[in-house]
Design a protein around this motif. Sequence first.
Motif, PDB file in Angstrom:
ATOM      1  N   MET A   1       0.839  -1.180   0.000  1.00 37.06           N
ATOM      2  CA  MET A   1       0.000   0.000   0.000  1.00 37.06           C
ATOM      3  C   MET A   1       0.882   1.241   0.000  1.00 37.06           C
ATOM      4  N   PRO A   2       0.743   2.058  -1.007  1.00 36.36           N
ATOM      5  CA  PRO A   2       1.580   3.247  -1.078  1.00 36.36           C
ATOM      6  C   PRO A   2       1.460   4.152   0.142  1.00 36.36           C
ATOM      7  N   SER A   3       0.321   4.190   0.800  1.00 39.07           N
ATOM      8  CA  SER A   3       0.159   5.076   1.951  1.00 39.07           C
ATOM      9  C   SER A   3       0.958   4.598   3.165  1.00 39.07           C
ATOM     10  N   ILE A   4       1.306   3.329   3.196  1.00 35.72           N
ATOM     11  CA  ILE A   4       2.069   2.784   4.321  1.00 35.72           C
ATOM     12  C   ILE A   4       3.566   3.011   4.135  1.00 35.72           C
ATOM     13  N   TYR A   5       4.024   2.998   2.911  1.00 37.74           N
ATOM     14  CA  TYR A   5       5.461   3.097   2.631  1.00 37.74           C
ATOM     15  C   TYR A   5       6.128   4.290   3.321  1.00 37.74           C
ATOM     16  N   PRO A   6       5.589   5.508   3.192  1.00 37.28           N
ATOM     17  CA  PRO A   6       6.276   6.648   3.814  1.00 37.28           C
ATOM     18  C   PRO A   6       6.393   6.549   5.336  1.00 37.28           C
ATOM     19  N   VAL A   7       5.472   5.832   5.954  1.00 39.25           N
ATOM     20  CA  VAL A   7       5.495   5.696   7.410  1.00 39.25           C
ATOM     21  C   VAL A   7       6.737   4.932   7.861  1.00 39.25           C
ATOM     22  N   TYR A   8       7.145   3.937   7.073  1.00 34.03           N
ATOM     23  CA  TYR A   8       8.250   3.058   7.472  1.00 34.03           C
ATOM     24  C   TYR A   8       9.526   3.246   6.669  1.00 34.03           C
ATOM     25  N   ALA A   9       9.487   3.988   5.581  1.00 31.70           N
ATOM     26  CA  ALA A   9      10.638   4.121   4.683  1.00 31.70           C
ATOM     27  C   ALA A   9      11.877   4.674   5.381  1.00 31.70           C
ATOM     28  N   ARG A  63       7.184  -4.728 -11.645  1.00 33.26           N
ATOM     29  CA  ARG A  63       8.242  -3.883 -12.195  1.00 33.26           C
ATOM     30  C   ARG A  63       8.329  -3.984 -13.709  1.00 33.26           C
ATOM     31  N   GLY A  64       7.895  -5.098 -14.257  1.00 28.72           N
ATOM     32  CA  GLY A  64       7.925  -5.246 -15.710  1.00 28.72           C
ATOM     33  C   GLY A  64       9.325  -5.077 -16.270  1.00 28.72           C
ATOM     34  N   ALA A  65       9.471  -4.179 -17.233  1.00 31.29           N
ATOM     35  CA  ALA A  65      10.750  -3.982 -17.924  1.00 31.29           C
ATOM     36  C   ALA A  65      11.675  -2.985 -17.235  1.00 31.29           C
ATOM     37  N   PHE A  66      11.255  -2.441 -16.094  1.00 31.48           N
ATOM     38  CA  PHE A  66      12.121  -1.485 -15.391  1.00 31.48           C
ATOM     39  C   PHE A  66      13.419  -2.158 -14.952  1.00 31.48           C
ATOM     40  N   LYS A  67      14.495  -1.444 -15.062  1.00 29.06           N
ATOM     41  CA  LYS A  67      15.798  -1.918 -14.565  1.00 29.06           C
ATOM     42  C   LYS A  67      15.797  -1.800 -13.044  1.00 29.06           C
ATOM     43  N   PRO A  68      16.654  -2.580 -12.352  1.00 29.38           N
ATOM     44  CA  PRO A  68      16.667  -2.546 -10.881  1.00 29.38           C
ATOM     45  C   PRO A  68      16.873  -1.148 -10.291  1.00 29.38           C
ATOM     46  N   SER A  72       9.948   2.593  -9.965  1.00 27.83           N
ATOM     47  CA  SER A  72       8.657   2.090 -10.435  1.00 27.83           C
ATOM     48  C   SER A  72       7.637   2.321  -9.329  1.00 27.83           C
ATOM     49  N   THR A  73       6.515   2.874  -9.692  1.00 18.68           N
ATOM     50  CA  THR A  73       5.449   3.090  -8.717  1.00 18.68           C
ATOM     51  C   THR A  73       4.236   2.205  -9.020  1.00 18.68           C
ATOM     52  N   THR A  74       4.447   1.196  -9.855  1.00 15.38           N
ATOM     53  CA  THR A  74       3.368   0.270 -10.187  1.00 15.38           C
ATOM     54  C   THR A  74       3.028  -0.562  -8.958  1.00 15.38           C
ATOM     55  N   PRO A  75       1.785  -0.550  -8.526  1.00 13.41           N
ATOM     56  CA  PRO A  75       1.411  -1.346  -7.356  1.00 13.41           C
ATOM     57  C   PRO A  75       1.498  -2.844  -7.658  1.00 13.41           C
ATOM     58  N   ILE A  76       1.852  -3.605  -6.653  1.00 14.03           N
ATOM     59  CA  ILE A  76       1.817  -5.063  -6.762  1.00 14.03           C
ATOM     60  C   ILE A  76       0.372  -5.462  -6.477  1.00 14.03           C
ATOM     61  N   SER A  77      -0.235  -6.184  -7.383  1.00 15.14           N
ATOM     62  CA  SER A  77      -1.651  -6.515  -7.214  1.00 15.14           C
ATOM     63  C   SER A  77      -1.844  -7.574  -6.130  1.00 15.14           C
ATOM     64  N   CYS A  78      -2.948  -7.442  -5.443  1.00 17.99           N
ATOM     65  CA  CYS A  78      -3.307  -8.450  -4.434  1.00 17.99           C
ATOM     66  C   CYS A  78      -3.474  -9.812  -5.093  1.00 17.99           C
ATOM     67  N   ALA A  79      -4.026  -9.836  -6.307  1.00 10.35           N
ATOM     68  CA  ALA A  79      -4.237 -11.111  -7.011  1.00 10.35           C
ATOM     69  C   ALA A  79      -2.911 -11.810  -7.286  1.00 10.35           C
ATOM     70  N   SER A  80      -1.884 -11.063  -7.703  1.00 11.81           N
ATOM     71  CA  SER A  80      -0.594 -11.696  -7.988  1.00 11.81           C
ATOM     72  C   SER A  80       0.038 -12.230  -6.706  1.00 11.81           C
TER      73      SER A  80
END
Length: 95
Positions: A1-9, A63-68, A72-80
């Motif tokens: 969840m993007p909203s959680i990331y800044p809390v712990y980053a 991440r798809g084709a993004f290099k390490p 990338s701000t693409t969310p990881i889907s719950c389904a995946s």
Amino acid sequence: MPSIYPVYAGYKWSTIPKADFDASALDEKATGVLDAVHNTYGELSGGQLESLTHSEDPWLGARGAFKPWELSTTPISCASMRRYYARKYEQSQND
């Protein structure tokens, strides 16, 4: 969840302090899941957890084709995540 990331980053690879938590608010199934996750991953450091998750299909797929080194701000889907970890769970039960 993007909203959680800044809390712990800001902790980066440091230990995140334990927060007060009322476990009585959880049902038995949720408690079982949390216990299983903690028993499996609880001793790993932040760096180890990052290496592990960044090698798994849900993260790689998002991440798809993004290099390490590319952002990338693409969310990881719950389904995946559901598919991947259900498969891993099933494999662990058959070992």
